[in-house]
Each structure stands twice: as structure tokens, then as C-alpha cells.
Write a protein that holds these residues in place. Structure first.
Motif, PDB file in Angstrom:
ATOM      1  N   CYS A  64      -4.350 -49.479  -9.160  1.00 58.23           N
ATOM      2  CA  CYS A  64      -5.074 -50.524  -8.407  1.00 58.23           C
ATOM      3  C   CYS A  64      -6.549 -50.486  -8.807  1.00 58.23           C
ATOM      4  CB  CYS A  64      -4.966 -50.279  -6.912  1.00 58.23           C
ATOM      5  SG  CYS A  64      -3.322 -50.455  -6.236  1.00 58.23           S
ATOM      6  N   SER A  65      -7.130 -49.268  -8.741  1.00 62.86           N
ATOM      7  CA  SER A  65      -8.552 -49.112  -9.045  1.00 62.86           C
ATOM      8  C   SER A  65      -8.867 -49.561 -10.466  1.00 62.86           C
ATOM      9  CB  SER A  65      -8.961 -47.654  -8.851  1.00 62.86           C
ATOM     10  OG  SER A  65      -7.956 -46.781  -9.328  1.00 62.86           O
ATOM     11  N   GLY A 107      -4.531 -40.558  -9.775  1.00 62.69           N
ATOM     12  CA  GLY A 107      -3.372 -40.381 -10.648  1.00 62.69           C
ATOM     13  C   GLY A 107      -3.796 -40.499 -12.103  1.00 62.69           C
ATOM     14  N   ASP A 108      -4.548 -41.534 -12.382  1.00 65.26           N
ATOM     15  CA  ASP A 108      -4.984 -41.812 -13.756  1.00 65.26           C
ATOM     16  C   ASP A 108      -5.780 -40.651 -14.353  1.00 65.26           C
ATOM     17  OD1 ASP A 108      -4.974 -44.199 -15.591  1.00 65.26           O
ATOM     18  OD2 ASP A 108      -7.138 -43.830 -15.544  1.00 65.26           O
TER      19      ASP A 108
HETATM   20  C1  LIG Z   1       2.461 -44.046 -19.273  1.00 61.21           C
HETATM   21  C2  LIG Z   1       2.631 -44.581 -17.893  1.00 61.21           C
HETATM   22  N1  LIG Z   1       3.221 -43.836 -16.951  1.00 61.21           N
HETATM   23  C3  LIG Z   1       3.359 -44.299 -15.694  1.00 61.21           C
HETATM   24  C4  LIG Z   1       2.922 -45.558 -15.387  1.00 61.21           C
HETATM   25  C5  LIG Z   1       3.107 -46.072 -13.978  1.00 61.21           C
HETATM   26  N2  LIG Z   1       1.898 -46.061 -13.211  1.00 61.21           N
HETATM   27  C6  LIG Z   1       1.055 -47.102 -13.194  1.00 61.21           C
HETATM   28  S1  LIG Z   1      -0.251 -46.890 -12.180  1.00 61.21           S
HETATM   29  C7  LIG Z   1       0.308 -45.342 -11.750  1.00 61.21           C
HETATM   30  C8  LIG Z   1      -0.418 -44.483 -10.742  1.00 61.21           C
HETATM   31  C9  LIG Z   1      -1.768 -45.012 -10.379  1.00 61.21           C
HETATM   32  O1  LIG Z   1      -2.362 -44.168  -9.413  1.00 61.21           O
HETATM   33  P1  LIG Z   1      -3.914 -43.961  -9.388  1.00 61.21           P
HETATM   34  O2  LIG Z   1      -4.430 -43.635 -10.724  1.00 61.21           O
HETATM   35  O3  LIG Z   1      -4.209 -42.997  -8.298  1.00 61.21           O
HETATM   36  O4  LIG Z   1      -4.481 -45.417  -9.057  1.00 61.21           O
HETATM   37  P2  LIG Z   1      -4.436 -46.262  -7.695  1.00 61.21           P
HETATM   38  O5  LIG Z   1      -3.340 -47.283  -7.889  1.00 61.21           O
HETATM   39  O6  LIG Z   1      -4.158 -45.344  -6.572  1.00 61.21           O
HETATM   40  O7  LIG Z   1      -5.803 -46.873  -7.634  1.00 61.21           O
HETATM   41  C10 LIG Z   1       1.493 -45.030 -12.408  1.00 61.21           C
HETATM   42  C11 LIG Z   1       2.238 -43.769 -12.230  1.00 61.21           C
HETATM   43  C12 LIG Z   1       2.299 -46.316 -16.396  1.00 61.21           C
HETATM   44  N3  LIG Z   1       1.806 -47.530 -16.163  1.00 61.21           N
HETATM   45  N4  LIG Z   1       2.176 -45.806 -17.633  1.00 61.21           N
END
Ligand SMILES: Cc1ncc(C[n+]2csc(CCOP(=O)(O)OP(=O)(O)O)c2C)c(N)n1
Ligand code: SF4
Ligand SMILES: [Mg+2]
Length: 318
Positions: A64-65, A107-108
């Protein structure tokens, strides 16, 4: 002269950027999402620092971020999951003239992107990194991230996460050549703004962890902080994050911390009973890898060929 008004200027005036020059697409984030607040702060900072939009680039991974670059009317790179920092380093290594901002999630940055996070901190290239930490994977709908509190029920851990969370601040402060480490919260706009301003003005990589509300998947998680004024500790120092007196007075719990003290910074970062916000550590003397990668950038193609030729000539056998 006849026909010319007295106040005519033949020299074009330098362009004055206004907020609208940085406002991109309409954000698709949920209402109440803390990302809106960070976006507003960055747009105001860009306006106040008069950053030319064509000389500004916002790089992100996936999450999202990481939708951030779409919402800034600057250059942007919405990259691959976990790869925001290497892309930011790539941009910085060849374009010293750009203002580089990196947006990444918990996560990223702290899961799939961990290796890049560690090395980017050590490379210490000049850029501002905003790690928006909502303690969850938001975009993919509520999987545990490395910063999810122990016991929190998520889609990957329906009975609650099993492990204590990773601390992004203590990790960053343990990396060689970390040069600017700060923490702020999305729900205090003046502190958020002042932190991003200090981060942007720092020469080197500034790592800012922003505690970010995700009302959709983590409702109430920061409520205790918002309701108990003693829980949030404002770190104060002349060389730290400077706030107006009127804003500083709203913090009931303040403690002095000298940001040149790495040991003290690590102690504050490790605290679990309170949430310190402010500048933990700054070291303007840390080595910067972009100063190395910028060597030879202005050379012509002919000069580069001549330099290679000179190098090869050293191996000539007479
Ligand atoms: C290589 C890869 N693995 C997994 C994903 C699925 N994926 C997309 S966003 C995400 C997690 C995002 O979490 P975060 O970085 O905390 O961002 P937030 O949405 O909380 O802002 C995942 C696992 C992907 N797009 N690409
Ligand atoms: S899911 Fe959470 S992080 Fe994503 S936009 Fe909605 S509130 Fe923000
Ligand atoms: Mg997240």
C-alpha cells in the motif's frame, strides 16, 4: 521607451513551486490510513524546500505504502517487492543532481527486502528513506510482517503470531556506517514534517521509521500510544529534531538524548516500555558510497576510452 511599461522584466523570474506542483493522482488508500499524512508531509516539504519536480524522484517497492510515487507529481519508480532500496541506490549512484526519496513498508523493507536494507544502510548514499511501518502486510490483506506484535491474529497466523517482532531501529543502528536514524508517527504532522525535513537535509542515507496507522487491518494498534501521553517519549537535543515550542509542549514525556551517542541511541531504540520519537543517531562522518560511484561522471566518451587504454597499456609486454 515608448510602449514599454516601466516594470517590465526581460529576465525570466525563477520559478516558484506551489503545493499543486507536487500533487499527483488521487490516492487510493483507505480513509484514515496514515499513508495520507506522510504524503501530505512530503508534498509540503518539497514545496518548502523548492525541490524542482523534474529533479525529484520517489522510488518504492510493492505494498500500500509503495503506491506513493503515483501520488507525487515528480519522477517515480514503483518497483518490485523488496527492491526499493537497490533501485534508489542505482538512481543515486548515477544522478547526484536528483533528490531521491525511497518509500518502503515493513514487509517490503524488513522481510523480502532485508538484504538490500542492510547493504543500503552501509552504502550510505544520499537519500531519504521512509519506512512506513503499519506492522502488517496491508496490500495483500493482512499477513503477519516481521514487525507484527507477538500474538496478533493475522491471515498467516490465525491463532496469533508466534515470535516477538523484529526491531527495525536496533537493526539499522547495528549496521556499519548508519548515519541518520529517526522515528516519528503519522498522527503528529508537525513532528513528522520536522523529521522528514531533517532527514532530507542530512548528507547520507537517512532512515526514518514512521509508525503508520492501518485502520483497516490493525485497528486500535496505536490507540494506547495516542491515549497515554507518557508512552511516547520525545527525544530532545539541539542537534536533534527541532519543534516549535508550542508543539513541543504537547509532549508530556520528554528526555534529552544526544544523537551523536551511538550507545545511547541503541538503548533508546531497544526500549519496549515506551515509544521514543525523534533523532536517535546522526553521524555526518560516515563513508558514502555514492561519492565513490560519482567519480568520472562528467568524463566524455573519448576521455573514458583513453583512460581504459592507459590502464591496458600498463600490461604491454615490450
Ligand atoms: C516477489 C513478491 N512476493 C510477494 C508479493 C506479494 N506482496 C505484495 S505487497 C506484499 C506485502 C506488503 O507489505 P508492506 O511492505 O508492509 O506494505 P503495506 O501494504 O503494509 O504498506 C506482498 C507480500 C509480491 N508482490 N512480489
Ligand atoms: S489496507 Fe491499511 S495500509 Fe493499506 S491503504 Fe488501507 S489502511 Fe492503508
Ligand atoms: Mg506494512
Amino acid at each position: 521607451m515608448y510602449g514599454l511599461k516601466e516594470d517590465w522584466e526581460l529576465e525570466p523570474r525563477p520559478r516558484q513551486y506551489v503545493l499543486d506542483d507536487y500533487v499527483g493522482a488521487v490516492p487510493r488508500w483507505c480513509s484514515g490510513c496514515g499513508d495520507h499524512s506522510v504524503l501530505g508531509a512530503l508534498q509540503r516539504l518539497a514545496r518548502d524546500e523548492q525541490l524542482p519536480p523534474e529533479k525529484t524522484v520517489v522510488v518504492s517497492g510493492i505494498g500500500c505504502s509503495s503506491r506513493f510515487p503515483h501520488y507525487m507529481k515528480t519522477y517515480g519508480f514503483h518497483g518490485l517487492h523488496g527492491r526499493a532500496l537497490p533501485v534508489g541506490c542505482g538512481v543515486r549512484s548515477r544522478r547526484p543532481d536528483l533528490h531521491v526519496f525511497v518509500v518502503t513498508g515493513d514487509g517490503d523493507c524488513c522481510a523480502i527486502g532485508t538484504a538490500h536494507w542492510i547493504h543500503a544502510i552501509r552504502y550510505n548514499m544520499n537519500m531519504t528513506v521512509m519506512m512506513l511501518d503499519n506492522n502488517i502486510y496491508g496490500l495483500t490483506k493482512m499477513q503477519s510482517s516481521p514487525t507484527t506484535p507477538k500474538g496478533y491474529r493475522s491471515n498467516t497466523h490465525p491463532f496469533g503470531t508466534a515470535l516477538r517482532p523484529l526491531n527495525p531501529l536496533t537493526v539499522t543502528l547495528g549496521i556499519t556506517d548508519a548515519s541518520f536514524v529517526a522515528q516519528t508517527v503519522d498522527w503528529n504532522p508537525p513532528h513528522l514534517y520536522a523529521t522528514l525535513q531533517a532527514a532530507h537535509r542530512h548528507q547520507g542515507l537517512s532512515f526514518v521509521r514512521v509508525l503508520q496507522r492501518c485502520p483497516h487491518y490493525m485497528p486500535k494498534i496505536w490507540d494506547a500510544l495516542q491515549q497515554d501521553p507518557q508512552k511516547v517519549v520525545l527525544l530532545t537535543h539541539d542537534g536533534g529534531i527541532r519543534l516549535d515550542d508550542a508543539v513541543a509542549r504537547t509532549f508530556k514525556h520528554q528526555e534529552a538524548h544526544d544523537p551523536s551517542d551511538l550507545g545511547g541511541a541503541r538503548d533508546w531504540a531497544a526500549r519496549e516500555d515506551v515509544v521514543p520519537i525523534g533523532l536517535f543517531y546522526r553521524n555526518q562522518e560516515s563513508d558514502r558510497y555514492d561519492e565513490f560511484t560519482h567519480h568520472g561522471l562528467g568524463m566524455s566518451a573519448a576521455d573514458k576510452v583513453a583512460a581504459v587504454q592507459r590502464d591496458l597499456d600498463r600490461f604491454l609486454i615490450d
